[in-house]
Structure formats: C-alpha cells, structure tokens
Scaffold this active site. Structure first.
Site, PDB file in Angstrom:
ATOM      1  N   GLY A  12      41.565  47.923  39.422  1.00  0.00           N
ATOM      2  CA  GLY A  12      42.942  47.604  39.820  1.00  0.00           C
ATOM      3  C   GLY A  12      43.518  48.480  40.923  1.00  0.00           C
ATOM      4  O   GLY A  12      44.733  48.531  41.095  1.00  0.00           O
ATOM      5  N   SER A  13      42.653  49.144  41.707  1.00  0.00           N
ATOM      6  CA  SER A  13      43.212  50.011  42.754  1.00  0.00           C
ATOM      7  C   SER A  13      43.919  49.192  43.833  1.00  0.00           C
ATOM      8  O   SER A  13      44.928  49.619  44.394  1.00  0.00           O
ATOM      9  CB  SER A  13      42.134  50.912  43.365  1.00  0.00           C
ATOM     10  OG  SER A  13      41.279  50.182  44.209  1.00  0.00           O
ATOM     11  N   ASN A  14      43.406  48.003  44.130  1.00  0.00           N
ATOM     12  CA  ASN A  14      44.091  47.152  45.121  1.00  0.00           C
ATOM     13  C   ASN A  14      45.425  46.652  44.597  1.00  0.00           C
ATOM     14  O   ASN A  14      46.414  46.592  45.331  1.00  0.00           O
ATOM     15  CB  ASN A  14      43.203  45.972  45.533  1.00  0.00           C
ATOM     16  CG  ASN A  14      42.231  46.351  46.630  1.00  0.00           C
ATOM     17  OD1 ASN A  14      42.617  46.513  47.780  1.00  0.00           O
ATOM     18  ND2 ASN A  14      40.975  46.544  46.256  1.00  0.00           N
ATOM     19  N   LYS A  66      37.550  27.009  29.173  1.00  0.00           N
ATOM     20  CA  LYS A  66      38.165  27.481  30.420  1.00  0.00           C
ATOM     21  C   LYS A  66      39.440  26.700  30.748  1.00  0.00           C
ATOM     22  O   LYS A  66      40.390  27.250  31.320  1.00  0.00           O
ATOM     23  CB  LYS A  66      37.144  27.355  31.559  1.00  0.00           C
ATOM     24  CG  LYS A  66      37.574  27.981  32.865  1.00  0.00           C
ATOM     25  CD  LYS A  66      36.776  29.200  33.211  1.00  0.00           C
ATOM     26  CE  LYS A  66      37.242  29.835  34.507  1.00  0.00           C
ATOM     27  NZ  LYS A  66      36.274  29.820  35.570  1.00  0.00           N
ATOM     28  N   MET A  91      37.230  38.682  38.741  1.00  0.00           N
ATOM     29  CA  MET A  91      35.826  38.310  38.824  1.00  0.00           C
ATOM     30  C   MET A  91      35.468  36.975  38.162  1.00  0.00           C
ATOM     31  O   MET A  91      34.311  36.728  37.851  1.00  0.00           O
ATOM     32  CB  MET A  91      34.952  39.456  38.254  1.00  0.00           C
ATOM     33  CG  MET A  91      35.127  40.757  39.012  1.00  0.00           C
ATOM     34  SD  MET A  91      35.098  40.582  40.827  1.00  0.00           S
ATOM     35  CE  MET A  91      33.565  41.392  41.210  1.00  0.00           C
ATOM     36  N   ASN A 108      42.253  35.899  48.253  1.00  0.00           N
ATOM     37  CA  ASN A 108      41.320  36.852  47.656  1.00  0.00           C
ATOM     38  C   ASN A 108      40.902  37.879  48.701  1.00  0.00           C
ATOM     39  O   ASN A 108      40.895  37.595  49.894  1.00  0.00           O
ATOM     40  CB  ASN A 108      40.071  36.093  47.179  1.00  0.00           C
ATOM     41  CG  ASN A 108      39.037  36.999  46.535  1.00  0.00           C
ATOM     42  OD1 ASN A 108      39.385  37.891  45.748  1.00  0.00           O
ATOM     43  ND2 ASN A 108      37.768  36.804  46.857  1.00  0.00           N
ATOM     44  N   HIS A 110      37.612  40.267  49.641  1.00  0.00           N
ATOM     45  CA  HIS A 110      36.185  40.391  49.319  1.00  0.00           C
ATOM     46  C   HIS A 110      35.585  41.533  50.139  1.00  0.00           C
ATOM     47  O   HIS A 110      35.848  41.633  51.343  1.00  0.00           O
ATOM     48  CB  HIS A 110      35.464  39.075  49.622  1.00  0.00           C
ATOM     49  CG  HIS A 110      34.041  39.103  49.183  1.00  0.00           C
ATOM     50  ND1 HIS A 110      33.666  39.016  47.845  1.00  0.00           N
ATOM     51  CD2 HIS A 110      32.893  39.249  49.883  1.00  0.00           C
ATOM     52  CE1 HIS A 110      32.352  39.095  47.769  1.00  0.00           C
ATOM     53  NE2 HIS A 110      31.859  39.238  48.980  1.00  0.00           N
TER      54      HIS A 110
HETATM   55  C1  GAR Z   1      37.392  45.285  45.581  1.00  0.00           C
HETATM   56  O1  GAR Z   1      36.482  45.975  46.394  1.00  0.00           O
HETATM   57  C2  GAR Z   1      37.399  43.811  45.902  1.00  0.00           C
HETATM   58  O2  GAR Z   1      37.167  43.549  47.255  1.00  0.00           O
HETATM   59  C3  GAR Z   1      36.255  43.322  45.060  1.00  0.00           C
HETATM   60  O3  GAR Z   1      36.386  44.016  43.857  1.00  0.00           O
HETATM   61  C4  GAR Z   1      36.920  45.312  44.119  1.00  0.00           C
HETATM   62  C5  GAR Z   1      38.055  45.568  43.156  1.00  0.00           C
HETATM   63  O4  GAR Z   1      38.468  46.891  43.230  1.00  0.00           O
HETATM   64  N1  GAR Z   1      36.320  41.910  44.855  1.00  0.00           N
HETATM   65  C6  GAR Z   1      35.247  41.121  44.763  1.00  0.00           C
HETATM   66  O5  GAR Z   1      34.105  41.542  44.825  1.00  0.00           O
HETATM   67  C7  GAR Z   1      35.555  39.659  44.598  1.00  0.00           C
HETATM   68  N2  GAR Z   1      34.403  38.849  44.802  1.00  0.00           N
HETATM   69  P1  GAR Z   1      39.827  47.333  42.511  1.00  0.00           P
HETATM   70  O6  GAR Z   1      39.784  46.777  41.087  1.00  0.00           O
HETATM   71  O7  GAR Z   1      39.799  48.821  42.521  1.00  0.00           O
HETATM   72  O8  GAR Z   1      40.963  46.766  43.294  1.00  0.00           O
END
Ligand code: GAR
Length: 192
Positions: A12-14, A66, A91, A108, A110
């Site tokens: 969840g850092s983003n 789902k 995910m 999203n 990526h």
């Molecule tokens: C991020 O690097 C994001 O780009 C990636 O998961 C990470 C989540 O980091 N997303 C994917 O790979 C989606 N296919 P976070 O939980 O620290 O934000």
C-alpha cells in the site's frame, strides 16, 4: 473534485503516497473515499487506519463467487459516489460486471514499460533478464492483463544496478513521484 476509491492488495505504499500528496500539495482535485483491500492481512489496511481513511475489506473466499464479491464492492462504490477507481498494487483481475459499470473509469499503475512484462513479478523479470531498461506505466484497465490504453509511461535505466532490491526501490520512487501527478492531471481534465 473527483471521488476516488483506491484498491490495494499488498503493502500500500502507492495508496499512502496518493493520500499524503493531497496533504503536501503534490496532488489535488481528488478525494479518497476509502481504501479497498481483498486481503485482510495487507499492510495497506494498516496504513489506511493510521491515515484515518475508511477501510473496506472483502475477501473472495468469503463470497459465493467472483460475481458476488464484485457486487459487494460495487455497492460500496455506488454508496460513496466513487467516480474513478484507482488500482495501486491490486492483484486481482477486474471482471466484466465491474468493468462495464466503470468503463474507462478504472486506472492502474504497473511496474514496467508496457507492453513489456505484463502480469506478475514485472520488476524481477526485467532484472533477471538483465534488461538495460524498464519503467512504469499508468493505464486504463480493460478485460486483459495490463493491456488497457496507456495514459502515461516512463523508462528508467537499470543496467548499472546490482541488486533487485535497488531496482525495486528505484521503480517505487518513480511511481510515487508520477502517480499523484498523473492522477491530478486526469482529475483536472488536463489529460484523458
Ligand atoms: C507497485 O509496484 C505496482 O506498480 C505493482 O504493485 C506494486 C504495489 O506496491 N502493481 C502491479 O504489479 C499490478 N500488476 P505498493 O503496495 O507498495 O503500492
């Protein structure tokens, strides 16, 4: 002001960065209505608690299927008047019911320069293949895996970086710099 719901499955850092960006002026034009996580033990939920953001957690295993899982999510999105879904390390594949309701309103981030390294472990695969460069992409979500139309992407050089951890850090730093900027411009109608 655009009401957003942020979806995260892991650290969840983003998500946290998008909330902090509103406080320190790096982001504007959006309001975070809640954090949704599909994993009860995700650290994203801890971060939301500390930030005072409402937490919503629904696990697929507690639903019949789902369809029911996404129906519950949709009810919450509609209740909170969410206009844009922002995936930040979510995910699961979004299925057609939710996609139809939020057509062109799910984005999203990526960790690769798409269409390279679609799917899981994108950073690791770029590093192990000794690729000279990789990057990040922000895109709309469609029914494919990391295939929707691209909003913004940027490359980074990784050929001189020795460890996977360092590449991951560099990618996350760039994500944290770019996601609030792009989200702000989207919400302000400066980009489509
Ligand atoms: C991020 O690097 C994001 O780009 C990636 O998961 C990470 C989540 O980091 N997303 C994917 O790979 C989606 N296919 P976070 O939980 O620290 O934000």
């Amino acid at each position: 002001m655009v009401n957003i719901g942020i979806f995260a499955s892991g650290s969840g850092s983003n998500f946290e960065n998008l909330v902090l960006a509103l406080e320190d002026g790096r982001g504007e034009g959006y309001s975070v209505k809640f954090l949704f996580s599909d994993k009860k033990n995700s650290y994203a939920l801890e971060r939301a608690k500390k930030l005072g953001i409402e937490r919503v957690c629904i696990e697929l295993k507690d639903c019949l299927n789902k369809e029911e899982y996404e129906k519950k999510i949709l009810e919450k999105l509609e209740k909170e008047n969410v206009q844009l879904i922002v995936l930040a390390g979510y995910m699961k594949i979004i299925s057609s019911a939710l996609l139809q309701k939020y057509e062109n309103r799910i984005i999203n981030i990526h960790p690769s320069y798409l269409p390279n390294y679609q799917g899981k472990d994108a950073i690791k695969r770029a590093f192990l293949e000794k690729n000279k460069e990789t990057g990040i992409t922000i895109h709309y979500v469609d029914e494919g895996v990391d295939t929707g139309s691209i909003i913004y992407q940027e490359k980074i050089q990784i050929e001189n970086i020795k460890t996977l951890k360092e590449v991951e850090e560099k990618i996350h730093q760039l994500e944290h710099e770019i996601y609030p900027k792009v989200l702000t411009r989207l919400c302000q109608g400066e980009i489509k």
